[in-house]
Design a protein around this motif. Structure first.
Motif, PDB file in Angstrom:
ATOM      1  N   GLU A   1     -31.167  -9.825 -22.436  1.00 55.43           N
ATOM      2  CA  GLU A   1     -32.280 -10.510 -23.915  1.00 55.43           C
ATOM      3  C   GLU A   1     -31.469  -9.112 -24.527  1.00 55.43           C
ATOM      4  OE1 GLU A   1     -34.077 -12.720 -24.729  1.00 55.43           O
ATOM      5  OE2 GLU A   1     -33.923 -14.084 -23.356  1.00 55.43           O
ATOM      6  N   ILE A   2     -32.705  -7.351 -23.207  1.00 57.49           N
ATOM      7  CA  ILE A   2     -32.128  -6.271 -24.662  1.00 57.49           C
ATOM      8  C   ILE A   2     -30.974  -6.635 -24.879  1.00 57.49           C
ATOM      9  CG2 ILE A   2     -32.713  -4.078 -23.512  1.00 57.49           C
ATOM     10  CD1 ILE A   2     -34.497  -4.489 -21.895  1.00 57.49           C
ATOM     11  N   ILE A   3     -29.526  -6.653 -24.033  1.00 54.04           N
ATOM     12  CA  ILE A   3     -28.348  -6.407 -25.282  1.00 54.04           C
ATOM     13  C   ILE A   3     -28.283  -6.594 -26.104  1.00 54.04           C
ATOM     14  CG2 ILE A   3     -26.159  -6.326 -24.626  1.00 54.04           C
ATOM     15  CD1 ILE A   3     -26.264  -4.822 -21.564  1.00 54.04           C
ATOM     16  N   GLU A   4     -28.590  -8.188 -25.964  1.00 54.40           N
ATOM     17  CA  GLU A   4     -28.150  -8.941 -27.421  1.00 54.40           C
ATOM     18  C   GLU A   4     -28.224  -8.503 -28.581  1.00 54.40           C
ATOM     19  OE1 GLU A   4     -28.495 -12.570 -25.832  1.00 54.40           O
ATOM     20  OE2 GLU A   4     -26.140 -13.152 -24.999  1.00 54.40           O
ATOM     21  N   ARG A   5     -30.081  -8.384 -28.207  1.00 54.23           N
ATOM     22  CA  ARG A   5     -31.360  -7.951 -29.415  1.00 54.23           C
ATOM     23  C   ARG A   5     -30.749  -6.799 -29.824  1.00 54.23           C
ATOM     24  NH1 ARG A   5     -36.245 -10.452 -29.796  1.00 54.23           N
ATOM     25  NH2 ARG A   5     -36.312 -12.258 -28.387  1.00 54.23           N
ATOM     26  N   GLN A   6     -29.683  -6.220 -29.058  1.00 57.70           N
ATOM     27  CA  GLN A   6     -29.316  -4.408 -29.990  1.00 57.70           C
ATOM     28  C   GLN A   6     -28.053  -5.027 -30.316  1.00 57.70           C
ATOM     29  OE1 GLN A   6     -31.735  -1.479 -27.547  1.00 57.70           O
ATOM     30  NE2 GLN A   6     -31.213  -2.608 -26.204  1.00 57.70           N
ATOM     31  N   ASN A   7     -27.227  -6.067 -31.109  1.00 60.21           N
ATOM     32  CA  ASN A   7     -26.033  -6.387 -31.327  1.00 60.21           C
ATOM     33  C   ASN A   7     -24.910  -6.334 -30.181  1.00 60.21           C
ATOM     34  OD1 ASN A   7     -24.087  -7.094 -33.292  1.00 60.21           O
ATOM     35  ND2 ASN A   7     -23.447  -5.107 -33.943  1.00 60.21           N
ATOM     36  N   GLY A   8     -25.101  -6.697 -29.215  1.00 62.17           N
ATOM     37  CA  GLY A   8     -24.721  -6.479 -28.156  1.00 62.17           C
ATOM     38  C   GLY A   8     -23.613  -7.611 -27.601  1.00 62.17           C
ATOM     39  N   THR A   9     -23.322  -7.750 -26.953  1.00 61.76           N
ATOM     40  CA  THR A   9     -22.493  -9.106 -25.539  1.00 61.76           C
ATOM     41  C   THR A   9     -22.665  -8.472 -24.119  1.00 61.76           C
ATOM     42  OG1 THR A   9     -20.634  -8.662 -25.692  1.00 61.76           O
ATOM     43  CG2 THR A   9     -21.568  -9.815 -27.585  1.00 61.76           C
ATOM     44  N   ILE A  10     -22.922  -9.759 -22.796  1.00 65.80           N
ATOM     45  CA  ILE A  10     -22.509  -9.264 -21.671  1.00 65.80           C
ATOM     46  C   ILE A  10     -22.184  -9.918 -21.012  1.00 65.80           C
ATOM     47  CG2 ILE A  10     -25.304  -9.236 -21.083  1.00 65.80           C
ATOM     48  CD1 ILE A  10     -25.209  -7.353 -18.772  1.00 65.80           C
TER      49      ILE A  10
ATOM     50  N   ALA B  84     -17.370  -7.669  -8.237  1.00 67.15           N
ATOM     51  CA  ALA B  84     -18.012  -7.861  -9.103  1.00 67.15           C
ATOM     52  C   ALA B  84     -18.140  -6.976 -10.309  1.00 67.15           C
ATOM     53  CB  ALA B  84     -19.621  -8.865  -9.106  1.00 67.15           C
ATOM     54  N   CYS B  85     -18.182  -7.535 -11.370  1.00 67.47           N
ATOM     55  CA  CYS B  85     -18.121  -6.352 -12.567  1.00 67.47           C
ATOM     56  C   CYS B  85     -18.785  -7.410 -14.061  1.00 67.47           C
ATOM     57  CB  CYS B  85     -16.498  -6.719 -12.844  1.00 67.47           C
ATOM     58  SG  CYS B  85     -16.732  -5.203 -14.463  1.00 67.47           S
ATOM     59  N   PHE B  86     -19.741  -6.260 -14.407  1.00 65.83           N
ATOM     60  CA  PHE B  86     -19.906  -6.573 -16.223  1.00 65.83           C
ATOM     61  C   PHE B  86     -19.953  -5.668 -16.917  1.00 65.83           C
ATOM     62  CE2 PHE B  86     -23.948  -7.113 -12.523  1.00 65.83           C
ATOM     63  CZ  PHE B  86     -23.830  -8.583 -12.391  1.00 65.83           C
ATOM     64  N   GLU B  87     -19.537  -6.576 -17.786  1.00 58.76           N
ATOM     65  CA  GLU B  87     -18.861  -5.898 -19.010  1.00 58.76           C
ATOM     66  C   GLU B  87     -19.870  -5.941 -20.091  1.00 58.76           C
ATOM     67  OE1 GLU B  87     -15.890  -8.068 -22.207  1.00 58.76           O
ATOM     68  OE2 GLU B  87     -14.603  -7.123 -20.096  1.00 58.76           O
ATOM     69  N   ILE B  88     -20.443  -4.909 -20.571  1.00 63.19           N
ATOM     70  CA  ILE B  88     -21.353  -4.488 -21.701  1.00 63.19           C
ATOM     71  C   ILE B  88     -20.280  -4.399 -23.087  1.00 63.19           C
ATOM     72  CG2 ILE B  88     -23.006  -3.865 -22.446  1.00 63.19           C
ATOM     73  CD1 ILE B  88     -23.612  -3.780 -19.646  1.00 63.19           C
ATOM     74  N   ARG B  89     -20.511  -4.730 -23.781  1.00 63.33           N
ATOM     75  CA  ARG B  89     -20.352  -4.318 -25.335  1.00 63.33           C
ATOM     76  C   ARG B  89     -21.522  -4.074 -26.670  1.00 63.33           C
ATOM     77  NH1 ARG B  89     -14.551  -8.279 -26.276  1.00 63.33           N
ATOM     78  NH2 ARG B  89     -13.132  -6.554 -24.405  1.00 63.33           N
ATOM     79  N   PHE B  90     -21.454  -2.951 -27.096  1.00 59.12           N
ATOM     80  CA  PHE B  90     -22.221  -2.983 -28.631  1.00 59.12           C
ATOM     81  C   PHE B  90     -21.682  -2.620 -29.467  1.00 59.12           C
ATOM     82  CE2 PHE B  90     -24.917  -1.035 -24.150  1.00 59.12           C
ATOM     83  CZ  PHE B  90     -26.100  -1.952 -25.153  1.00 59.12           C
ATOM     84  N   TYR B  91     -21.741  -3.852 -30.209  1.00 60.71           N
ATOM     85  CA  TYR B  91     -20.647  -3.482 -31.671  1.00 60.71           C
ATOM     86  C   TYR B  91     -21.392  -2.225 -32.569  1.00 60.71           C
ATOM     87  CZ  TYR B  91     -18.517  -7.082 -29.432  1.00 60.71           C
ATOM     88  OH  TYR B  91     -17.546  -7.967 -28.748  1.00 60.71           O
ATOM     89  N   SER B  92     -20.081  -1.896 -33.238  1.00 64.30           N
ATOM     90  CA  SER B  92     -20.904  -0.777 -34.988  1.00 64.30           C
ATOM     91  C   SER B  92     -21.188  -2.171 -35.975  1.00 64.30           C
ATOM     92  CB  SER B  92     -19.208  -0.034 -34.607  1.00 64.30           C
ATOM     93  OG  SER B  92     -18.931   0.443 -33.838  1.00 64.30           O
ATOM     94  N   HIS B  93     -20.561  -3.370 -35.932  1.00 62.71           N
ATOM     95  CA  HIS B  93     -21.219  -3.579 -37.620  1.00 62.71           C
ATOM     96  C   HIS B  93     -21.716  -4.638 -36.754  1.00 62.71           C
ATOM     97  CE1 HIS B  93     -19.111  -0.915 -38.980  1.00 62.71           C
ATOM     98  NE2 HIS B  93     -18.304  -0.956 -38.636  1.00 62.71           N
TER      99      HIS B  93
END
Length: 394
Positions: free
Chosen positions: A366-375, A385-394
């Motif tokens: 919830e926190i990541i997606e509300r900041q223009n991100g994906t997980i 196990a691996c967690f992949e987080i992406r914060f998009y610039s636009h």
């Protein structure tokens, strides 16, 4: 009115106008031909009267008999043919004039048809564009009440659009109200849980001073679990109600990872787990430091619980589109059937730690997606196990 009926009406209108134009053309041609015949006959009579005045009575009688309709149409002596004249010698000019009138009538009907057809298409496109603009306003939340301006073939569609949009607004309002009620209920439940937790905690502390009992440790664990549940419910209620404010500021990825690891230092020491955070240079993301750190803490804690005594690895890279953060361990990885449900609220996987409430990963998402991100979660090829987080610039 259907499109077929509309086309039929237009065709009938065009045919009517064409027939009217043709009728007017025939009247004009008839009048013009009569004028030519009158002028020709007048000229002949004039010449005959000048040369032989006695022929006036004969001409008058013939004309009177012709105009009264009693004269036979058959001519006994074809004098004009004997003199070498043909019908075409007298009708050629009239034929040209008649052709001109026919062309004018046809072009008039054609241009009326083209004008009518073009005007109809223009009005249809205008109505379609107006409805499209209204739907666009609906999608952006700026729509006003749709008023039916006139009755035409689009009135039925316009009415159905208005009813559908009205129903959607009502459904949206009901959904928002339900969501707010749910969030309010979560807050109430959390506060109701907090009161007995506090009372039980005080009682346990007093009991520990008088006796040493391993049952007290179990009670303390359950109290700790209830405390975490109460805190999670409060956060979830704020998220669902839209009252969780996330500041947007430039923060360094390395700083976020280090601060998150520092908050888990005691747990790492107790579990014998180490963490590797390489310094790969300054990489900035637009996010809330405290809540982003909270999301990363939950991910690191999940890796620690399934890799006690091992090492948690972190890595991050940045390009023109997004900043990617990887957090992984060297454990056995996720169960295949658990991966699609890992970020669901209160879901606990097959290898979940005893005492967990299944809310940490859902909160991180919830926190990541509300900041223009994906997980997303996945298993590495060489295990872990691996967690992949992406914060998009636009």
């Amino acid at each position: 009115m259907s499109r077929q009926k509309s086309n039929f009406v237009i065709l009938g209108f065009v045919l009517s106008v064409s027939l009217i134009a043709a009728s007017v053309s025939v009247l004009l041609v008839s009048y013009y031909c009569g004028q030519i015949q009158f002028n020709l006959l007048n000229k002949i009579c004039e010449k005959a009267a000048v040369q032989k005045p006695e022929t006036i009575k004969i001409i008058s009688a013939v004309l009177k008999e012709y105009t009264s309709g009693v004269m036979e149409t058959r001519v006994e002596k074809d004098i004009l043919s004997a003199l070498g004249y043909r019908i075409s010698d007298f009708s050629n000019f009239v034929y040209k004039q008649n052709t001109l009138f026919v062309i004018v009538g046809f072009l008039t009907g054609f241009f009326i048809f083209v004008f009518t057809f073009s005007y109809r298409n223009k009005m249809e496109m205008k109505r379609i564009q107006a409805l499209a603009d209204y739907l666009e306003q609906v999608n952006t939340g700026k729509a006003v009440i749709l008023s039916v301006s006139k009755e035409d073939e689009f009135s039925k569609l316009e009415d159905e659009i208005y009813k559908t949009v009205t129903f959607l607004y009502q459904t949206k309002d009901a959904a928002v109200q339900t969501k707010n009620d749910f969030a309010e209920n979560l807050v109430n439940i959390a506060h109701q849980i907090k009161t007995p937790i506090t009372a039980i905690s005080l009682s346990v502390q007093m009991m520990k001073q008088d006796m040493a009992n391993h049952y007290l440790e179990k009670v303390e664990k359950q109290l700790l679990r209830l405390t975490h549940l109460e805190e999670a419910l409060l956060v979830l209620s704020r998220i669902d109600a839209g009252t969780l404010l996330l500041r947007k500021e430039e923060i360094d990825v390395f700083t976020v990872l280090v601060l998150a690891a520092d908050n888990l230092q005691e747990l790492f020491v107790n579990s014998g787990t180490s963490i590797d955070i390489p310094e790969l240079g300054e990489m900035m993301i637009a996010a809330d430091l405290d809540w982003t750190m909270e999301a990363v803490i939950n991910l690191m804690k999940n890796c620690m619980e399934h890799n006690r005594g091992g090492t948690i690895h972190c890595s991050y890279v940045q390009n023109s589109f997004y900043t990617e953060i990887l957090i992984w361990d060297n454990g056995s990885g996720f169960q295949k059937e658990d991966i699609p449900h890992l970020f669901e609220r209160f879901y606990r996987g097959q290898n979940a730690k005893e005492g967990g409430i299944g809310i940490g990963l859902a909160l991180s998402k919830e926190i990541i997606e509300r900041q223009n991100g994906t997980i997303q979660a996945k298993n590495l090829l060489n295990g872990g196990a691996c967690f992949e987080i992406r914060f998009y610039s636009h």
